[in-house]
Design a protein around this motif. Structure first.
Motif, PDB file in Angstrom:
ATOM      1  N   UNK A   1       0.881  -1.173   0.000  1.00 56.03           N
ATOM      2  CA  UNK A   1       0.000   0.000   0.000  1.00 56.03           C
ATOM      3  C   UNK A   1       0.914   1.216   0.000  1.00 56.03           C
ATOM      4  N   UNK A   2       0.867   1.970  -1.098  1.00 56.37           N
ATOM      5  CA  UNK A   2       1.778   3.099  -1.236  1.00 56.37           C
ATOM      6  C   UNK A   2       1.021   4.377  -1.592  1.00 56.37           C
ATOM      7  N   UNK A   3       1.762   5.455  -1.693  1.00 55.73           N
ATOM      8  CA  UNK A   3       1.166   6.750  -2.012  1.00 55.73           C
ATOM      9  C   UNK A   3       1.928   7.860  -1.311  1.00 55.73           C
ATOM     10  N   UNK A   4       1.591   9.071  -1.658  1.00 52.14           N
ATOM     11  CA  UNK A   4       2.235  10.261  -1.099  1.00 52.14           C
ATOM     12  C   UNK A   4       2.048  10.313   0.430  1.00 52.14           C
ATOM     13  N   UNK A   5       3.055  10.780   1.180  1.00 56.71           N
ATOM     14  CA  UNK A   5       2.864  10.938   2.630  1.00 56.71           C
ATOM     15  C   UNK A   5       1.574  11.707   2.955  1.00 56.71           C
ATOM     16  N   UNK A   6       0.816  11.174   3.908  1.00 53.54           N
ATOM     17  CA  UNK A   6      -0.430  11.816   4.322  1.00 53.54           C
ATOM     18  C   UNK A   6      -1.659  11.332   3.579  1.00 53.54           C
ATOM     19  N   UNK A   7      -1.466  10.482   2.568  1.00 54.73           N
ATOM     20  CA  UNK A   7      -2.613  10.049   1.762  1.00 54.73           C
ATOM     21  C   UNK A   7      -3.502   9.050   2.520  1.00 54.73           C
ATOM     22  N   UNK A   8      -2.942   8.399   3.522  1.00 56.41           N
ATOM     23  CA  UNK A   8      -3.741   7.472   4.326  1.00 56.41           C
ATOM     24  C   UNK A   8      -3.287   6.019   4.250  1.00 56.41           C
ATOM     25  N   UNK A   9      -2.030   5.815   3.904  1.00 57.76           N
ATOM     26  CA  UNK A   9      -1.512   4.450   3.745  1.00 57.76           C
ATOM     27  C   UNK A   9      -1.667   3.606   5.021  1.00 57.76           C
TER      28      UNK A   9
ATOM     29  N   UNK B   1      -4.631  16.776  -3.946  1.00 52.78           N
ATOM     30  CA  UNK B   1      -3.406  17.317  -3.343  1.00 52.78           C
ATOM     31  C   UNK B   1      -3.669  18.329  -2.225  1.00 52.78           C
ATOM     32  N   UNK B   2      -4.808  19.015  -2.300  1.00 57.03           N
ATOM     33  CA  UNK B   2      -5.159  19.974  -1.257  1.00 57.03           C
ATOM     34  C   UNK B   2      -5.314  19.258   0.097  1.00 57.03           C
TER      35      UNK B   2
ATOM     36  N   UNK C   1       6.621  19.980  -1.567  1.00 52.27           N
ATOM     37  CA  UNK C   1       7.258  18.833  -2.228  1.00 52.27           C
ATOM     38  C   UNK C   1       6.261  17.670  -2.384  1.00 52.27           C
ATOM     39  N   UNK C   2       5.527  17.412  -1.315  1.00 50.21           N
ATOM     40  CA  UNK C   2       4.601  16.271  -1.333  1.00 50.21           C
ATOM     41  C   UNK C   2       3.317  16.575  -2.098  1.00 50.21           C
ATOM     42  N   UNK C   3       2.846  17.815  -2.002  1.00 50.67           N
ATOM     43  CA  UNK C   3       1.654  18.214  -2.775  1.00 50.67           C
ATOM     44  C   UNK C   3       1.972  18.082  -4.270  1.00 50.67           C
ATOM     45  N   UNK C   4       3.160  18.515  -4.635  1.00 54.96           N
ATOM     46  CA  UNK C   4       3.584  18.425  -6.032  1.00 54.96           C
ATOM     47  C   UNK C   4       3.737  16.963  -6.474  1.00 54.96           C
ATOM     48  N   UNK C   5       4.269  16.133  -5.590  1.00 56.12           N
ATOM     49  CA  UNK C   5       4.432  14.712  -5.921  1.00 56.12           C
ATOM     50  C   UNK C   5       3.072  14.067  -6.210  1.00 56.12           C
ATOM     51  N   UNK C   6       2.069  14.438  -5.406  1.00 52.99           N
ATOM     52  CA  UNK C   6       0.717  13.901  -5.637  1.00 52.99           C
ATOM     53  C   UNK C   6       0.147  14.444  -6.949  1.00 52.99           C
TER      54      UNK C   6
ATOM     55  N   UNK D   1      -4.485  17.785 -12.544  1.00 54.65           N
ATOM     56  CA  UNK D   1      -4.280  18.978 -13.373  1.00 54.65           C
ATOM     57  C   UNK D   1      -5.556  19.798 -13.478  1.00 54.65           C
ATOM     58  N   UNK D   2      -6.689  19.115 -13.392  1.00 53.58           N
ATOM     59  CA  UNK D   2      -8.006  19.789 -13.509  1.00 53.58           C
ATOM     60  C   UNK D   2      -8.306  20.671 -12.298  1.00 53.58           C
ATOM     61  N   UNK D   3      -7.659  20.367 -11.177  1.00 52.50           N
ATOM     62  CA  UNK D   3      -7.926  21.168  -9.970  1.00 52.50           C
ATOM     63  C   UNK D   3      -6.681  21.979  -9.572  1.00 52.50           C
ATOM     64  N   UNK D   4      -5.830  22.214 -10.555  1.00 52.13           N
ATOM     65  CA  UNK D   4      -4.543  22.885 -10.300  1.00 52.13           C
ATOM     66  C   UNK D   4      -4.706  24.206  -9.543  1.00 52.13           C
TER      67      UNK D   4
END
Ligand SMILES: Nc1ncnc2c1ncn2[C@@H]1O[C@H](COP(=O)(O)OP(=O)(O)OP(=O)(O)O)[C@@H](O)[C@H]1O
Length: 190
Positions: free
Chosen positions: A11-19, A96-97, A115-120, A171-174
């Protein structure tokens, strides 16, 4: 489950995503062991701690994961777990928000948050996983409870679905994300 075969699920994903939240619940519902990849690395003395970061010897970690966790029903939690030799990768996604808000709450620095918002935003984990494995399921957790996310994963696995990608396009919610990005100048910072 799934024909009784043993599975190692990352189970992976950006930090804070809920892994961690999702991985623990998934393991509980499947009757699998739960393993935190960072703790696993520390336990087997793979890599060293520099500041608050753990620098991992990648090949050694992958070797240990294969030796110790393959052929045991295990859910492996960690933002590097998609780089390990697993049978199935689950990549959790979130607006990402939401990542920005959660990391802000945890007291992360502006730099780390952006850094992490951008990674997501730019699908870093997914792109890395695509280099490693065919079996990748992405799940959008936005506006869902951990329970709903786990049920979605279980339903896909039970139907034998191993690959489901390309489900989000941040990208749609940039515009909503700009305030969390470190684009120079502090004016926009939330
Ligand atoms: N649908 C959801 N799935 C998972 N977590 C959720 C969800 N909705 C809200 N949350 C909350 O988001 C937070 C996620 O924290 P968690 O530690 O699980 O993330 P993580 O991805 O493991 O972070 P890290 O990589 O920094 O360890 C928790 O407070 C959790 O309750």
């Amino acid at each position: 489950m799934v024909g009784g075969e043993k599975m190692l699920i990352a189970v992976s994903g950006t930090p804070g995503v809920g892994k961690t939240t999702v991985a623990k619940l998934l393991a509980e519902k499947m009757g699998y062991d739960y393993v935190d990849l960072r703790e696993f690395a520390l336990k087997h003395r793979i890599g060293e701690i520099r500041g608050d970061e753990l620098e991992i010897e990648f090949d050694k970690l992958a070797y240990y994961v294969k030796e110790k966790l393959k052929n045991r029903n295990t859910v492996l939690d960690g933002h590097l777990s998609h780089l390990m030799p697993v049978d199935q990768i689950i990549i959790l996604r979130a607006h990402p928000k939401l990542i920005g808000e959660r990391l802000k709450e945890r007291g992360y620095t502006k730099e780390k948050i952006s850094e992490n918002v951008e990674a997501e935003l730019v699908d870093v984990c997914l792109l890395e996983a695509l280099d490693e494995n065919e079996a990748i399921i992405e799940v959008d957790t936005t506006n869902k409870t951990p329970e709903e996310v786990v049920n979605e994963i279980l339903s896909l696995l039970e139907r034998g679905i191993k690959r489901k990608i390309g489900i989000v396009d941040w990208g749609k919610v940039y515009d909503d994300i700009i305030p969390y990005l470190n684009l120079g100048g502090d004016d926009e910072w939330v």
